[in-house]
Design an enzyme around this catalytic site. Structure first.
Site, PDB file in Angstrom:
ATOM      1  N   ASP A  18       0.936  -1.296  -0.018  1.00  0.00           N
ATOM      2  CA  ASP A  18      -0.074   0.097   0.106  1.00  0.00           C
ATOM      3  C   ASP A  18       0.892   1.202   0.071  1.00  0.00           C
ATOM      4  OD1 ASP A  18      -1.624   1.999   0.845  1.00  0.00           O
ATOM      5  OD2 ASP A  18      -2.523   0.983   2.556  1.00  0.00           O
TER       6      ASP A  18
ATOM      7  N   HIS B 247      -9.312  12.904  13.369  1.00  0.00           N
ATOM      8  CA  HIS B 247      -9.341  11.962  12.113  1.00  0.00           C
ATOM      9  C   HIS B 247      -7.735  11.419  12.184  1.00  0.00           C
ATOM     10  CE1 HIS B 247      -9.795   9.817   8.344  1.00  0.00           C
ATOM     11  NE2 HIS B 247      -8.707  10.527   7.893  1.00  0.00           N
ATOM     12  N   VAL B 248      -7.747   9.994  12.017  1.00  0.00           N
ATOM     13  CA  VAL B 248      -6.564   9.487  11.814  1.00  0.00           C
ATOM     14  C   VAL B 248      -6.614   8.532  10.631  1.00  0.00           C
ATOM     15  CG1 VAL B 248      -5.763   9.566  13.944  1.00  0.00           C
ATOM     16  CG2 VAL B 248      -6.733   7.533  13.171  1.00  0.00           C
TER      17      VAL B 248
ATOM     18  N   HIS C 147      -3.917   4.103   6.581  1.00  0.00           N
ATOM     19  CA  HIS C 147      -2.713   3.764   5.781  1.00  0.00           C
ATOM     20  C   HIS C 147      -1.456   4.160   6.522  1.00  0.00           C
ATOM     21  CE1 HIS C 147      -5.319   3.023   2.243  1.00  0.00           C
ATOM     22  NE2 HIS C 147      -6.147   4.221   2.483  1.00  0.00           N
TER      23      HIS C 147
ATOM     24  N   HIS D 112      -1.702   0.692  -5.098  1.00  0.00           N
ATOM     25  CA  HIS D 112      -2.478   1.469  -4.380  1.00  0.00           C
ATOM     26  C   HIS D 112      -1.891   3.144  -3.860  1.00  0.00           C
ATOM     27  CE1 HIS D 112      -5.573   2.736  -1.527  1.00  0.00           C
ATOM     28  NE2 HIS D 112      -6.184   1.177  -1.631  1.00  0.00           N
TER      29      HIS D 112
END
Length: 554
Positions: free
Chosen positions: A194, A363-364, A367, A389
């Protein structure tokens, strides 16, 4: 001695873009697919609902496709399933929650009965043709996410799926680092990893950080609280529900996709809702404002989503009131920044307090940042490495990271969709291309809108359309009625009567020109009208509307 078959990796989506993830893994005459996702349309794709990968290559090798392996339940990994399974009906393997979400999709498309869904758990190993497929637990922004290791006679291929290394996940299910280490020890031939957050240094913060921020916000909020987040982020929803219960607030869900996920996740035991906490929206509207939390979709400012409709006073059941606290618990996906900013402005105007900055810990990401990517690369130490990705610059950056960690540059492949990458025990190479690309879904039409239709839509949206109607006598090419001109989106006819009269004269002259030249073919006549009128209108207005001549014969 017979030559050993080679292992090929063929990305059909997800490279050079974020979305429509799909990778074919081929060994000999056998193919398995990892993920089957969709992508949301870009701004210039006018009227398009979703974008899915082009599966021409799979249709050409239909008999060889043995199954679809899913890493997790996000739309960009499962969204294209109804469209692909309609053409290639093969078994689908995934975790309990992933398949729970897939079932909902298939039900909408009336396909649930025909498709074979097989539930797998982390550390399960199943046989699919010559492949031994192993599922490994990872952390991500949706529960039940897994990496996939495919063991083949020439070596192991590891696809990390979307992951992050969260040491304190909300559900206590920590990423299975021991298993990754054991795979690395044994030797991995090819690793796909990723690349979404490769541009961020350090580590991605734990999901728990958000819970602490929620707690603080709930403690200070005087009135109603609205939380906008991704519907699929079950851990985020769980934290909101837990904190709401702690502060004796009731929770109501706004938005279809959110209601769907809450239902599926709670039925399957991934969402624990204390009794009496969840209420219907109607009931929430009757409760005291300081006893209510609304969970809503629309954190990306999507035009039809619940939050956007609420902000624009367009929602049937929810109005913003002075003193509401609104938490936007997501970062804008690249390209959505303007939409999100507009919604935030609108909510402030209505008297709400909006908490939206990434720095506030609301927010976290799901990824991995650079340090986690390095850790994964060092644990696995693959022979060959393919960053996946991510947009092209991210893949490139991830390749550089791998090089810094000692993977030789000739063993790193920054690929593109449709490229065939072939490996044996010792060597890897790029071997030509297969058909790949985008299939656009508009309403019920799949793939019937192509570049030409999009170009027409763009032209219509920019300069409008002019329809010229003429009635003619077929026998002696005489104009019996018209020309009449209908304009849509080009000029306002009532204020441009002069221009319209001149345009009609131009059409008459064009028809006379045809008569003189002895042109009697309708198609040729239309072409002359289109050219002459187009040139005239461009000179007059510097616009190029679409011109549709219609000749009716009597």
């Amino acid at each position: 001695m017979a030559k050993e078959p080679k292992l090929a990796v063929i990305p059909l989506g997800g490279l050079g873009e974020i979305g429509k993830n799909m990778t074919a893994v081929r060994f000999g005459e056998n193919i398995v697919l990892i993920d089957c996702g969709l992508m949301f349309p870009e701004e210039e794709m006018l009227g398009i609902d979703i974008v899915i990968p082009d599966i021409t290559y799979l249709l050409e090798h239909k008999e060889q496709v043995l199954g679809i392996l899913l890493t997790h339940g996000h739309e960009d990994h499962i969204g294209a399933l109804p469209y692909v399974l309609r053409q290639i009906n093969v078994p689908v393997y995934g975790s309990k929650l992933t398949l729970g979400l897939v079932q909902g999709k298939l039900k909408e498309h009336n396909m649930l009965e025909q498709v074979k869904l097989t539930t797998v758990k982390p550390r399960d190993i199943i046989s699919v043709g010559p492949f031994k497929v192993e599922f490994i637990r990872v952390s991500h922004s949706i529960p039940d996410s897994m990496a996939i290791a495919i063991h083949t006679p020439v070596g192991t291929l590891l696809h990390t799926g979307d992951f992050k290394i969260d040491q304190t996940p909300v559900d206590g299910e920590v990423i299975d680092l021991p298993r990754f280490a054991a795979l690395g020890e044994k030797g991995v031939l090819v690793m796909l990893s990723d690349s979404t957050n490769v541009e961020r240094s350090g580590y991605t913060m734990s999901e728990r950080v958000v819970g602490n921020t929620f707690d603080e916000t709930f403690r200070h909020a005087q009135e109603r609280i609205l939380i906008a987040t991704f519907a699929s982020n079950v851990h985020r929803l769980q934290q909101a529900i837990t904190v709401a219960h702690k502060y004796e607030r009731h929770v109501a869900v706004v938005g279809r996709s959110m209601a769907n996920v809450v239902q599926v996740a709670s039925e399957l035991g991934y969402l624990h809702i204390p009794e009496g906490t969840l209420v219907e929206l109607d009931e929430a509207n009757r409760l005291p404002k300081n006893k209510v939390v609304l969970l809503t979709t629309g954190s990306q400012g999507e035009p039809m989503s619940a939050l956007t409709r609420i902000a624009m006073n367009d929602h049937r059941q929810v109005d913003i009131m002075h003193g509401d606290t609104i938490i936007i618990s997501a970062t804008p996906i690249p390209g959505n920044e303007k939409l999100v900013a507009r919604i935030i402005d609108q909510l402030f105007k209505l008297g709400a307090k909006v908490i939206y900055e990434a720095v506030s810990g609301i927010h976290v990401s799901g990824h991995p940042s650079q340090e986690e990517l390095k850790l994964m690369l060092n644990l696995i130490r693959p022979k060959f490495f393919i960053p996946v990705h991510g947009e092209y610059r991210m893949l490139k950056r991830h390749a550089e990271l791998a090089k810094e960690l000692g993977i030789p540059s000739e063993n790193i492949f920054v690929g593109e969709n449709g490229q065939v990458l072939e490996f044996n025990r010792k060597t890897g190479r790029t071997l030509g291309r297969v058909t790949s690309g985008r299939v656009l879904v508009d309403g019920l039409g799949v793939g019937d809108v192509g570049n030409i239709v999009l170009r027409d839509r763009k032209q219509l949206s920019q300069d409008g359309i002019l329809i010229v109607v003429v009635t003619m006598d077929k026998e002696n090419n005489q104009v019996l009625a018209g020309p009449d001109i209908v304009s849509r989106g080009f000029v306002y006819v009532r204020e441009s009567e002069m221009l319209m009269e001149e345009a009609k004269t131009k059409v008459k002259m064009a028809l006379e020109k045809c008569c003189v030249r002895g042109i009697s073919e309708w198609a040729a006549m239309k072409s002359v009208i289109r050219d002459d009128l187009g040139k005239f209108l461009y000179e007059k207005t510097r616009r190029r509307p679409m011109i549709l001549p219609i000749i009716m014969e009597v």
